[in-house]
Design a protein around this motif. Structure first.
Motif, mmCIF file in Angstrom:
data_model
loop_
_atom_site.group_PDB
_atom_site.id
_atom_site.type_symbol
_atom_site.label_atom_id
_atom_site.label_comp_id
_atom_site.label_asym_id
_atom_site.label_seq_id
_atom_site.Cartn_x
_atom_site.Cartn_y
_atom_site.Cartn_z
ATOM 1 N N MET A 1 0.838 -1.206 0.000
ATOM 2 C CA MET A 1 0.000 0.000 0.000
ATOM 3 C C MET A 1 0.858 1.235 0.000
ATOM 4 O O MET A 1 0.534 2.245 -0.626
ATOM 5 C CB MET A 1 -0.929 0.004 1.225
ATOM 6 N N ALA A 2 1.946 1.175 0.734
ATOM 7 C CA ALA A 2 2.845 2.333 0.787
ATOM 8 C C ALA A 2 3.411 2.606 -0.594
ATOM 9 O O ALA A 2 3.527 3.750 -1.030
ATOM 10 C CB ALA A 2 3.959 2.082 1.789
ATOM 11 N N THR A 3 3.732 1.491 -1.303
ATOM 12 C CA THR A 3 4.272 1.650 -2.649
ATOM 13 C C THR A 3 3.233 2.233 -3.572
ATOM 14 O O THR A 3 3.501 3.086 -4.414
ATOM 15 C CB THR A 3 4.765 0.315 -3.183
ATOM 16 N N THR A 4 1.984 1.769 -3.397
ATOM 17 C CA THR A 4 0.896 2.294 -4.214
ATOM 18 C C THR A 4 0.662 3.754 -3.922
ATOM 19 O O THR A 4 0.418 4.572 -4.815
ATOM 20 C CB THR A 4 -0.371 1.494 -3.942
ATOM 21 N N ALA A 5 0.737 4.139 -2.660
ATOM 22 C CA ALA A 5 0.525 5.551 -2.274
ATOM 23 C C ALA A 5 1.593 6.441 -2.888
ATOM 24 O O ALA A 5 1.337 7.581 -3.260
ATOM 25 C CB ALA A 5 0.531 5.683 -0.755
ATOM 26 N N GLN A 55 -9.157 -1.470 -1.562
ATOM 27 C CA GLN A 55 -8.975 -1.385 -0.107
ATOM 28 C C GLN A 55 -8.593 0.046 0.316
ATOM 29 O O GLN A 55 -9.081 0.560 1.330
ATOM 30 C CB GLN A 55 -7.888 -2.375 0.334
ATOM 31 N N LEU A 56 -7.732 0.643 -0.510
ATOM 32 C CA LEU A 56 -7.313 2.030 -0.189
ATOM 33 C C LEU A 56 -8.495 2.987 -0.297
ATOM 34 O O LEU A 56 -8.677 3.894 0.548
ATOM 35 C CB LEU A 56 -6.193 2.457 -1.156
ATOM 36 N N ASP A 57 -9.345 2.772 -1.278
ATOM 37 C CA ASP A 57 -10.511 3.629 -1.458
ATOM 38 C C ASP A 57 -11.465 3.490 -0.272
ATOM 39 O O ASP A 57 -12.005 4.477 0.237
ATOM 40 C CB ASP A 57 -11.187 3.267 -2.779
ATOM 41 N N GLU A 58 -11.673 2.208 0.164
ATOM 42 C CA GLU A 58 -12.548 1.978 1.308
ATOM 43 C C GLU A 58 -11.990 2.648 2.559
ATOM 44 O O GLU A 58 -12.728 3.251 3.343
ATOM 45 C CB GLU A 58 -12.725 0.467 1.532
ATOM 46 N N LYS A 59 -10.713 2.530 2.727
ATOM 47 C CA LYS A 59 -10.074 3.131 3.908
ATOM 48 C C LYS A 59 -10.210 4.657 3.890
ATOM 49 O O LYS A 59 -10.551 5.302 4.902
ATOM 50 C CB LYS A 59 -8.600 2.732 3.949
ATOM 51 N N ILE A 60 -9.994 5.202 2.726
ATOM 52 C CA ILE A 60 -10.087 6.673 2.602
ATOM 53 C C ILE A 60 -11.523 7.129 2.790
ATOM 54 O O ILE A 60 -11.788 8.147 3.430
ATOM 55 C CB ILE A 60 -9.530 7.123 1.240
ATOM 56 N N GLN A 61 -12.495 6.318 2.266
ATOM 57 C CA GLN A 61 -13.898 6.679 2.391
ATOM 58 C C GLN A 61 -14.309 6.675 3.861
ATOM 59 O O GLN A 61 -15.051 7.564 4.313
ATOM 60 C CB GLN A 61 -14.751 5.702 1.571
#
Length: 626
Positions: A1-5, A55-61
């Motif tokens: 996720m960090a890499t994706t960010a 997953q990142l979208d859900e977390k941000i939402q």
């Protein structure tokens, strides 16, 4: 996720994002590399990455929802706080209004109480002051001044205040019952007034400005305040006039006193005006009277010079004094002072000026003719003289005996300069001493005297003598004497015209007298031109007549028949030589009709025509042969 960010760095570009993701995946490069291109592995990597993005979208939402909920909660809390503050502010404003009304009520009560206290205190103070004055009045009534204020010299200021009030009260008391006490109060009033003036004088001599100011303030309510000012003015002038120049001394004195009166008196402009009035009415008036009265009847010339000088210096002094504060209308004030000094002299000025110019001009003329041992002839006037002038203009005949002047023109540059100089001084005095409304009239009267002395009595007389000295046309001895008269008369008239423009015109340029002056000048010029033209005509005719006489009486027909037939070249005949010798003699005398500078028009056109007619023919041919 960090890499994706890390891939979502700003600015975000979807194509670049996919390229970077493929490049990071082993075997996903489009050009190959250490490993061959593996589409399955790349697809797997994309699928895994899509799951990570979900997953990142859900977390941000969830985080956004949490922050929105927190923001709504804090907004509600802030709105409640604002409402509480508004309610508190409204309560505070109501309390402030109540407090303001209470303060206003208290202030009104305090002002009312102050008015009541003042209403009570003022009569009380008046009663105390009245009781105190009654106590001092009883002392005067008993005749025994026991109070220390009347016996202590250091309390003279308090005593002056008390006695000034008692003096006002005593004025209202009936004389029959309180005559004695009124006399005592008046005596003490004048005694204190005298002591204050003495104290002021002593302080002035010591130069104590502060003490002078205190005493002057006390004396301001006394009747003797004006006397205090008079004493101050008198003492200021002591030792101020040590030089012979009263005007310069006055300017220095006023400059010095002007600095002092502002520090001593409450109304310095009044004191300064009174000082200047005292100086004008005493020092300056006495000085002017002494200077003018001693020469008014004995030496008119010196009297006029003194009057002009004194008036000029007085007006110059008044101009200097305008820089001081003398009240609202100081120019009118100073003009009245000057008029009070010189009014009696200015009223008779123009009469004395005219009488002086008349006698002075006659004396200058007579002195000149006496120096020439000449008894002035009387030139006729009236209809007979006018008839002679008309006959002479039409015929060029001499209507009287020919006078031998021995070459004297009876025109004198020195005499002319003296007359113009006297007139110039007269115009200057007239400009300074005449009232503006009378200036054109007075200047015109001076101009008429100049015309009479210079143009009539001198130039016109010389022209009459010159005309009488011209021989007749059949005379044997011709001369160009009259051309000398023309030349000198022309030079004199130039000087006369210059003074007319320089001295007279500025005085009359804006008045109806200008037309009268120009008309008079034109009339004088025309009269002179007539006589000059007549004289030039007669002179030319006389010259032509003499040459005609020579050629007629001396010329022979045999003059052109040479004795020697072989020598036919004859330079000139004897008669022609005599005529030329005569002309040469005139030229030696410095005469030339073309060389006479003239401000007047040329001679009458008949004169050159007559010369041409006389020289035309045989006689002219003889002259040309010469």
């Amino acid at each position: 996720m960090a890499t994706t960010a890390q891939l979502f760095e700003e600015p975000f570009d979807a194509d670049e994002y996919i390229e970077r993701l493929a490049w990071r995946t082993p075997g996903g490069g489009s050009k190959g590399g250490a490993e061959a291109f593996d589409p399955k592995r790349l697809l797997e990597e994309f699928e895994n990455h899509i799951e990570e993005l979900k997953q990142l979208d859900e977390k941000i939402q969830r985080r956004v929802e949490k922050l929105e909920h927190q923001c709504h909660r804090e907004a509600k809390e802030f709105a409640h706080k604002v409402q509480d503050l508004q309610r508190s502010n409204q309560v505070a404003f109501q309390h402030f209004q109540e407090l303001d009304e209470h303060i206003s009520y208290v202030a009104t009560k305090v002002c009312h109480l102050g008015d009541q206290l003042e209403g009570v205190n003022t009569p009380r103070q008046r009663a105390v002051e009245a009781q105190r004055l009654m106590t001092y009045f009883n002392e005067f009534l008993d005749g025994d001044l026991r109070s220390d204020v009347f016996n202590n010299p250091d309390k003279i200021k308090e005593a002056a205040d008390i006695i000034q009030k008692l003096h006002l009260i005593a004025q209202e008391l009936p004389f029959d019952r309180f005559a004695d006490v009124k006399a005592k109060i008046a005596s003490k009033y004048h005694d204190l007034e005298r002591q204050l003036i003495q104290e002021f004088t002593a302080a002035q001599r010591r130069g104590e400005i502060g003490r002078m100011r205190e005493v002057a303030a006390v004396l301001l309510h006394f009747k003797g305040y004006a006397h205090c000012v008079d004493v101050y003015i008198k003492q200021c002038q002591e030792g101020a006039y040590l030089r012979n120049d009263v005007f310069e001394d006055t300017a220095v004195l006023c400059q010095r006193v002007n600095k002092q009166v502002g520090e001593v008196f409450s109304s310095p402009e009044t004191v300064m005006a009174k000082l200047i009035q005292n100086i004008f009415e005493n020092k300056l008036q006495a000085h002017v009277k002494e200077k003018l009265d001693e020469t008014r009847h004995s030496d008119v010339e010196q009297y006029l010079k003194n009057l002009y000088d004194l008036y000029t210096r007085t007006t110059a002094l008044a101009t200097k004094l305008t820089e001081f504060n003398l009240g609202s209308d100081k120019h009118t004030f100073l003009s009245k002072l000057i008029k009070s000094i010189f009014s009696s002299y200015l009223e008779s000025y123009i009469d004395m000026e005219r009488e002086y110019l008349r006698s002075r001009g006659a004396m200058i003329l007579q002195r000149y003719y006496d120096s020439k041992n000449h008894q002035k002839r009387l030139i006729g006037t009236g209809s007979i003289q006018e008839l002679k002038e008309r006959i002479r203009q039409r015929t060029n005949l001499s209507l009287g005996p020919v006078i031998d002047t021995h070459g004297e023109t009876f025109l004198s540059p020195e005499l002319v300069v003296n007359l113009l100089q006297e007139t110039r001084h007269a115009f200057e005095r007239c400009h300074r001493l005449s009232d503006p409304s009378d200036l054109p009239k007075n200047a015109f009267s001076i101009f008429l005297l100049l015309v009479d002395h210079l143009c009539v009595e001198h130039i016109d007389y010389a022209l009459e003598i010159g005309l009488s000295a011209i021989p007749s046309s059949d005379a044997k001895n011709a001369n160009l004497y009259f051309l000398d008269v023309v030349q000198q008369a022309n030079s004199i008239f130039h000087l006369f015209d210059k003074q007319f423009n320089d001295q007279l015109m500025p005085l009359i340029s804006s008045s109806p007298k200008l037309a009268e002056c120009l008309h008079k000048k034109k009339e004088v010029i025309e009269q002179m031109e007539v006589k000059l033209d007549t004289g030039i005509d007669r002179t030319i005719n006389c010259m032509v007549g003499q040459m005609k006489h020579i050629l007629t009486t001396e010329q022979k027909k045999t003059d052109f028949r040479p004795e020697d037939e072989n020598n036919v070249m004859i330079q000139y005949t004897t008669s022609a030589g005599g005529a030329c010798a005569e002309v040469h003699g005139w030229e030696k005398c410095g005469h030339s009709a073309d060389g006479v500078g003239r401000s007047f028009p040329p001679a009458h056109p008949r004169a050159p025509t007559a010369v041409q007619l006389q020289l035309n023919g045989r006689h002219a041919g003889h002259l040309r042969c010469g």
